[in-house]
Design a protein around this motif. Structure first.
Motif, short mmCIF file in Angstrom:
data_model
loop_
_atom_site.label_atom_id
_atom_site.label_comp_id
_atom_site.label_asym_id
_atom_site.label_seq_id
_atom_site.Cartn_x
_atom_site.Cartn_y
_atom_site.Cartn_z
N HIS A 114 0.82 -1.45 0.03
CA HIS A 114 0.20 -0.14 -0.10
C HIS A 114 1.19 1.03 0.10
O HIS A 114 0.49 2.32 -0.70
CB HIS A 114 -1.04 0.08 1.39
N GLY A 138 -6.80 -2.07 8.08
CA GLY A 138 -6.20 -2.64 9.34
C GLY A 138 -5.54 -2.40 9.65
O GLY A 138 -4.80 -2.41 10.48
N GLY A 163 -9.43 3.15 8.83
CA GLY A 163 -10.87 2.51 8.17
C GLY A 163 -11.24 1.44 8.42
O GLY A 163 -12.42 1.78 8.80
N GLU A 164 -10.84 1.22 9.75
CA GLU A 164 -11.99 0.60 10.54
C GLU A 164 -12.94 1.46 11.62
O GLU A 164 -13.62 0.80 11.95
CB GLU A 164 -11.09 -0.06 12.04
N GLU A 184 -18.63 8.96 3.31
CA GLU A 184 -17.93 10.48 2.38
C GLU A 184 -19.07 10.44 2.19
O GLU A 184 -19.73 11.82 1.99
CB GLU A 184 -16.90 9.11 1.80
N GLY A 274 -3.19 2.57 0.77
CA GLY A 274 -4.43 2.52 1.72
C GLY A 274 -5.93 2.64 0.98
O GLY A 274 -5.91 3.67 -0.07
N ILE A 278 -9.11 6.68 -0.93
CA ILE A 278 -9.30 6.95 -2.07
C ILE A 278 -10.82 7.92 -1.93
O ILE A 278 -10.99 8.58 -2.20
CB ILE A 278 -10.09 5.94 -2.53
N ASP A 307 -8.23 -2.46 -1.92
CA ASP A 307 -7.02 -3.56 -1.80
C ASP A 307 -6.72 -4.04 -3.36
O ASP A 307 -7.57 -4.82 -3.99
CB ASP A 307 -7.21 -5.37 -1.28
O1 KG4 Z 1 -6.86 -0.70 1.87
P1 KG4 Z 1 -7.84 -1.49 2.08
O2 KG4 Z 1 -8.84 -1.45 0.74
O3 KG4 Z 1 -7.86 -2.72 2.64
C1 KG4 Z 1 -7.03 -2.63 4.07
O4 KG4 Z 1 -6.21 -3.18 3.17
O5 KG4 Z 1 -7.62 -2.60 5.48
O6 KG4 Z 1 -9.15 -0.55 2.96
C2 KG4 Z 1 -9.85 -0.77 3.52
C3 KG4 Z 1 -11.27 0.43 3.68
C4 KG4 Z 1 -11.94 0.27 4.84
O7 KG4 Z 1 -12.02 0.39 6.05
C5 KG4 Z 1 -12.89 0.96 4.38
O8 KG4 Z 1 -14.39 1.83 4.49
C6 KG4 Z 1 -11.96 2.14 3.38
O9 KG4 Z 1 -10.63 1.77 3.09
N1 KG4 Z 1 -12.23 3.29 2.73
C7 KG4 Z 1 -13.13 4.21 3.10
C8 KG4 Z 1 -13.41 4.45 1.45
N2 KG4 Z 1 -13.21 3.93 0.66
C9 KG4 Z 1 -12.51 2.57 1.64
N3 KG4 Z 1 -12.45 5.53 4.02
C10 KG4 Z 1 -12.84 7.20 3.84
N4 KG4 Z 1 -13.16 6.89 2.65
C11 KG4 Z 1 -13.50 5.98 1.27
N5 KG4 Z 1 -14.30 7.03 0.37
#
Ligand code: KG4
Ligand code: ZN
Length: 341
Positions: A114, A138, A163-164, A184, A274, A278, A307
């Motif tokens: 990432h 994570g 993100g969590e 968002e 990560g 986005i 991911d």
């Molecule tokens: O990197 P990722 O795909 O998986 C891990 O490695 O954890 O990140 C997933 C995380 C989730 O917690 C999701 O809610 C968050 O990214 N996420 C966002 C958005 N899109 C996905 N967080 C904030 N704003 C967004 N638009």
């Protein structure tokens, strides 16, 4: 060097064909819809999904790239951190192909992938040195990066990843999983609303993070201190205002700490990666903050934020050229510290 990338650390099943930064194919499918009713990823369901779909995803990636398995020169696979049952599917596929095709295998750390995902694809790659900010479901961590493979952890979350926190706050508000996109979107509808939540900066100079306090503040606001209030009593406007205030609180901390880290490391560049990268509000905040102290910020293309196997293939190939190798004893490492470089 044609590299097959494999990513199965959580709920996305992904296979890529890359050649350096060039992405010939990056197929991603997700078990997200199967986890929605539980409000978060159920490890057993994620593992079974990977087993069921990995071959189809592999075939789709090969077809899209116009290449054959026999053309591959390297296999890069996420070996941690992540869910152990999920990681094992990708690792087992990668080992079997490496053995059968007699090509080298390399295990890749998902969080570092990432970190360097802004290098993947068409965009102009960032220049070293920089401070890297990983914001995923994570992990939340700041790194000092001198070169790929030469990074130092400066700080990380002491409790929830950012993100969590989005996912948990969305669950409290009944907005479903994953929380990031829903929060968002709701926040965009808010006009400010006068709600504020605490920003947790920890002790002076700390580059660590803590997001459990703001999550608890949202919980008290929504369900009351005895946990008995029904979130459904809130109007759509009230939900939007809470989302807005929560998002402002966590994103302000990310931007401030990334800037502090850049100053401490004597660099003017921040590179973000990560799933949370986005987020458009995060991008706006970094852009606003950059106007004053002159720190520039780089983001991955949106499709390489969440991911994906392309970031694994890219980092695996760079590390391979630097002499890194794995063997058929490669194991799944659920924790960041054990996942190696
Ligand atoms: O990197 P990722 O795909 O998986 C891990 O490695 O954890 O990140 C997933 C995380 C989730 O917690 C999701 O809610 C968050 O990214 N996420 C966002 C958005 N899109 C996905 N967080 C904030 N704003 C967004 N638009
Ligand atoms: Zn991830």
């Amino acid at each position: 060097m044609l590299t097959l990338g494999v990513e199965t650390s959580c709920d996305e099943t992904s296979v890529s064909v890359t050649d350096g930064r060039r992405v010939l194919a990056n197929v991603v499918t997700s078990s997200i819809r199967l986890h929605k009713r539980y409000g978060g990823v159920v490890p057993e369901i994620a593992s079974r999904f990977h087993v069921e779909y990995i071959i189809e995803v592999l075939e789709a990636a090969l077809e899209r790239s116009g290449k054959k398995l026999g053309d591959m020169k390297l296999i890069a696979v996420t070996n941690g951190p992540g869910l152990v049952g999920s990681l094992l599917t990708g690792i087992t596929l990668a080992k079997a192909l490496s053995f059968r095709l007699e090509i080298p295998l390399i295990g890749v750390n998902h969080v570092l992938a990432h970190l360097y995902s802004a290098f993947v694809g068409e965009a102009v790659p960032p220049r070293f040195p920089f401070v890297g900010l990983v914001v995923s479901g994570g992990h939340t961590a700041l790194y000092s990066c001198r070169a790929i493979g030469v990074e130092r952890l400066l700080g990380q979350t002491q409790d929830d990843a950012v993100g969590e926190a989005y996912d948990k706050v969305a669950k409290i508000l009944g907005l479903g999983y994953p929380g990031g996109p829903a929060i968002e979107k709701a926040a965009r509808a808010s006009t400010g609303g006068g709600v504020t939540f605490p920003r947790s900066y920890l002790e002076k100079g700390s580059l660590d993070f803590s997001f459990s306090g703001v999550k608890t503040a949202v919980l008290y606001r929504v369900k009351g201190h005895d946990g008995k209030l029904d979130p459904r009593r809130l109007s759509a406007e009230a939900v939007s205002d809470i989302c807005y205030a929560f998002q402002e609180a966590v994103l302000d901390v990310l931007v401030r700490k990334a800037h502090d880290a850049a100053r401490a490391e004597g660099t003017e560049q921040v590179v973000v990666g990560g799933g949370v990268a986005i987020n458009r509000r995060l991008r706006e905040k970094f852009a606003d903050a950059a106007r004053i102290p002159g720190v520039t910020v780089a983001f991955p293309e949106p499709r390489y934020c969440t991911d994906n196997a392309a970031m694994i293939g890219f980092l695996g190939e760079v590390l391979y050229h630097k002499g890194r190798r794995s063997d058929l004893y490669l194991s799944a490492e659920p924790n960041l510290a054990a996942a190696g470089r």
